[in-house]
Scaffold this motif. Structure first.
Motif, PDB file in Angstrom:
ATOM      1  N   SER A  20      -4.165  -6.326   9.767  1.00 57.49           N
ATOM      2  CA  SER A  20      -5.259  -5.743  10.553  1.00 57.49           C
ATOM      3  C   SER A  20      -5.851  -4.503   9.896  1.00 57.49           C
ATOM      4  O   SER A  20      -6.968  -4.090  10.222  1.00 57.49           O
ATOM      5  CB  SER A  20      -4.793  -5.419  11.975  1.00 57.49           C
ATOM      6  OG  SER A  20      -3.705  -4.524  11.956  1.00 57.49           O
ATOM      7  N   ASP A  21      -5.134  -3.903   8.936  1.00 56.44           N
ATOM      8  CA  ASP A  21      -5.690  -2.767   8.191  1.00 56.44           C
ATOM      9  C   ASP A  21      -6.900  -3.178   7.364  1.00 56.44           C
ATOM     10  O   ASP A  21      -7.704  -2.326   6.969  1.00 56.44           O
ATOM     11  CB  ASP A  21      -4.638  -2.170   7.262  1.00 56.44           C
ATOM     12  CG  ASP A  21      -3.520  -1.455   8.002  1.00 56.44           C
ATOM     13  OD1 ASP A  21      -3.705  -1.135   9.190  1.00 56.44           O
ATOM     14  OD2 ASP A  21      -2.457  -1.214   7.380  1.00 56.44           O
ATOM     15  N   TYR A  22      -7.020  -4.460   7.095  1.00 57.74           N
ATOM     16  CA  TYR A  22      -8.109  -4.977   6.257  1.00 57.74           C
ATOM     17  C   TYR A  22      -9.289  -5.490   7.087  1.00 57.74           C
ATOM     18  O   TYR A  22     -10.228  -6.053   6.536  1.00 57.74           O
ATOM     19  CB  TYR A  22      -7.567  -6.084   5.339  1.00 57.74           C
ATOM     20  CG  TYR A  22      -6.636  -5.522   4.297  1.00 57.74           C
ATOM     21  CD1 TYR A  22      -7.109  -5.188   3.029  1.00 57.74           C
ATOM     22  CD2 TYR A  22      -5.305  -5.255   4.593  1.00 57.74           C
ATOM     23  CE1 TYR A  22      -6.264  -4.621   2.083  1.00 57.74           C
ATOM     24  CE2 TYR A  22      -4.455  -4.690   3.656  1.00 57.74           C
ATOM     25  CZ  TYR A  22      -4.941  -4.367   2.403  1.00 57.74           C
ATOM     26  OH  TYR A  22      -4.108  -3.791   1.476  1.00 57.74           O
ATOM     27  N   MET A  23      -9.236  -5.258   8.403  1.00 55.35           N
ATOM     28  CA  MET A  23     -10.246  -5.782   9.308  1.00 55.35           C
ATOM     29  C   MET A  23     -11.180  -4.681   9.812  1.00 55.35           C
ATOM     30  O   MET A  23     -10.739  -3.589  10.140  1.00 55.35           O
ATOM     31  CB  MET A  23      -9.582  -6.456  10.514  1.00 55.35           C
ATOM     32  CG  MET A  23      -8.647  -7.593  10.156  1.00 55.35           C
ATOM     33  SD  MET A  23      -7.733  -8.170  11.611  1.00 55.35           S
ATOM     34  CE  MET A  23      -6.598  -9.359  10.868  1.00 55.35           C
ATOM     35  N   ILE A  24     -12.459  -5.014   9.880  1.00 57.93           N
ATOM     36  CA  ILE A  24     -13.483  -4.132  10.440  1.00 57.93           C
ATOM     37  C   ILE A  24     -14.201  -4.923  11.521  1.00 57.93           C
ATOM     38  O   ILE A  24     -14.643  -6.049  11.279  1.00 57.93           O
ATOM     39  CB  ILE A  24     -14.476  -3.687   9.356  1.00 57.93           C
ATOM     40  CG1 ILE A  24     -13.762  -2.881   8.257  1.00 57.93           C
ATOM     41  CG2 ILE A  24     -15.624  -2.870   9.967  1.00 57.93           C
ATOM     42  CD1 ILE A  24     -14.604  -2.641   7.017  1.00 57.93           C
ATOM     43  N   VAL A  25     -14.305  -4.367  12.722  1.00 59.96           N
ATOM     44  CA  VAL A  25     -14.961  -5.071  13.834  1.00 59.96           C
ATOM     45  C   VAL A  25     -16.464  -4.828  13.764  1.00 59.96           C
ATOM     46  O   VAL A  25     -16.918  -3.679  13.810  1.00 59.96           O
ATOM     47  CB  VAL A  25     -14.402  -4.613  15.192  1.00 59.96           C
ATOM     48  CG1 VAL A  25     -15.126  -5.339  16.336  1.00 59.96           C
ATOM     49  CG2 VAL A  25     -12.905  -4.893  15.279  1.00 59.96           C
ATOM     50  N   SER A  26     -17.229  -5.900  13.653  1.00 63.39           N
ATOM     51  CA  SER A  26     -18.665  -5.783  13.420  1.00 63.39           C
ATOM     52  C   SER A  26     -19.456  -5.341  14.649  1.00 63.39           C
ATOM     53  O   SER A  26     -20.387  -4.554  14.539  1.00 63.39           O
ATOM     54  CB  SER A  26     -19.224  -7.121  12.927  1.00 63.39           C
ATOM     55  OG  SER A  26     -19.074  -8.125  13.921  1.00 63.39           O
TER      56      SER A  26
END
Length: 353
Positions: free
Chosen positions: A277-283
């Motif tokens: 989840s550290d590699y995720m960005i919520v658009s």
């Protein structure tokens, strides 16, 4: 099942880029969230000047047996019809993918009908899930197979040079499955999560909430076991999306999350490998009520709020130019020293390009 080996974020690179951004020709912090995103992308990629072009969009298509319980405004055959529309370039995600120059593909991981169009990648695990009100949605083995399909499809995309992953989905009934998974995972009551999905009536919404409650009670999935959750009350495309995200995280590729179903799938990936989840960005913030619950579970903050609830990866594709702006800001703006602009606070810091 494969063990996922995901590296930690490069915190030192983040600190270096943060210091460098403060030497650019602007007041410190004046570009707000763009500065935060630039630092976040540096941590993810381990590079001071990350690349996000070209992005890659993968849409996973699958059907849900739960539609038999009257939880959707549309019949199941719409899934196959929408897949055909995507292959022909007529869906919203096609429009937005073209706009951002994204590589694009549609993967049939579980459509109930035969999808014969040659533009579709055929990786069908089974012809839709079972109605999880009455039996498990799929076997554990099928859930792992769907996860592997997503992993391999994303891996292949990245081998062609894709620099940012956007995953989307299409499948009538998928908001019901996502609601069930999220309610079980978080312990939050279904009535606080379940939304209108495709635009159901008030009566159908009440039915949908009841179905989710009954299904969780009957199936009793283990909220700490991602595969058990997916197998009992999830969807094939959800497993595939999670697998794709894990493949990206292993390779330090930023993942731009879409709306409700995508973010619940991200929760599944997080459960399998918390570092992912550290590699995720919520658009963006979806209009689906459960999306905020999923976002909070991942401890994220959406970039945009446009009232969207389409899915397909559409919100992520719309938000992608903001990531472009963040990386271009760092790579192309002049520093105070280079521009010969007076600045009493910023030190001279150089990062090799």
């Amino acid at each position: 099942m494969k063990k996922f080996e995901i590296p930690s974020l490069n915190e030192e690179m983040g600190r270096q880029v943060s210091d460098y951004i403060n030497t650019l020709t602007k007041p410190i912090g004046s570009l707000g969230r763009l500065e935060d995103l630039a630092i976040e992308l540096a941590k993810i990629t381990g590079k001071p000047f990350p690349e996000v072009l070209p992005p890659g969009v993968i849409v996973f298509a699958a059907d849900h047996g739960i539609v038999q319980e009257g939880v959707s405004a549309f019949p199941q055959e719409v899934t196959a019809q929408m897949v055909e529309n995507m292959v022909n370039g007529g869906a919203a995600i096609n429009v937005f993918s073209r706009q951002i120059g994204a590589q694009f593909k549609v993967v049939d991981v579980g459509v109930a009908a035969d999808v014969v169009d040659e533009g579709v990648i055929h990786k069908k695990v089974r012809r839709g899930t079972a109605s999880f009100l009455n039996e498990a949605a799929m076997t554990r083995e099928e859930a792992i197979q769907a996860l592997s399909v997503g992993y391999e499809e994303a891996k292949g995309f990245m081998e062609t040079g894709m620099k940012c992953l956007i995953v989307g989905e299409v499948g009538i009934g998928n908001t019901t499955a996502s609601s069930a998974v999220l309610a079980c995972l978080t312990g939050i009551k279904p009535e606080e999560i379940v939304g209108q999905g495709t635009g159901i009536s008030k009566e159908q919404l009440e039915r949908k909430i009841k179905v989710v409650k009954q299904a969780i009670d009957r199936r009793q999935p283990d909220p700490q076991d991602a595969i058990d959750l997916v197998a009992n009350i999830g969807g094939l495309e959800m497993a595939a999306m999670a697998g794709a995200m894990l493949a990206a995280a292993e390779r330090r590729i930023p993942i731009l999350l879409d709306g409700f179903i995508c973010t619940v799938s991200a929760c599944i990936a997080h459960l399998l490998a918390p570092v992912s989840s550290d590699y995720m960005i919520v658009s963006h913030q979806s209009a689906e009520p459960g999306h905020s619950v999923a976002v909070q579970y991942l401890k994220k903050r959406p970039i945009l709020q446009l009232g969207m609830r389409l899915g397909e990866g559409s919100g992520a594709a719309v938000a992608f130019p903001i990531l472009e702006a963040a990386v271009n800001m760092t790579a192309e703006m002049a520093t105070f020293a280079k521009a010969n602009v007076s600045n009493k606070t910023a030190a001279s810091i150089t990062i090799n390009k």
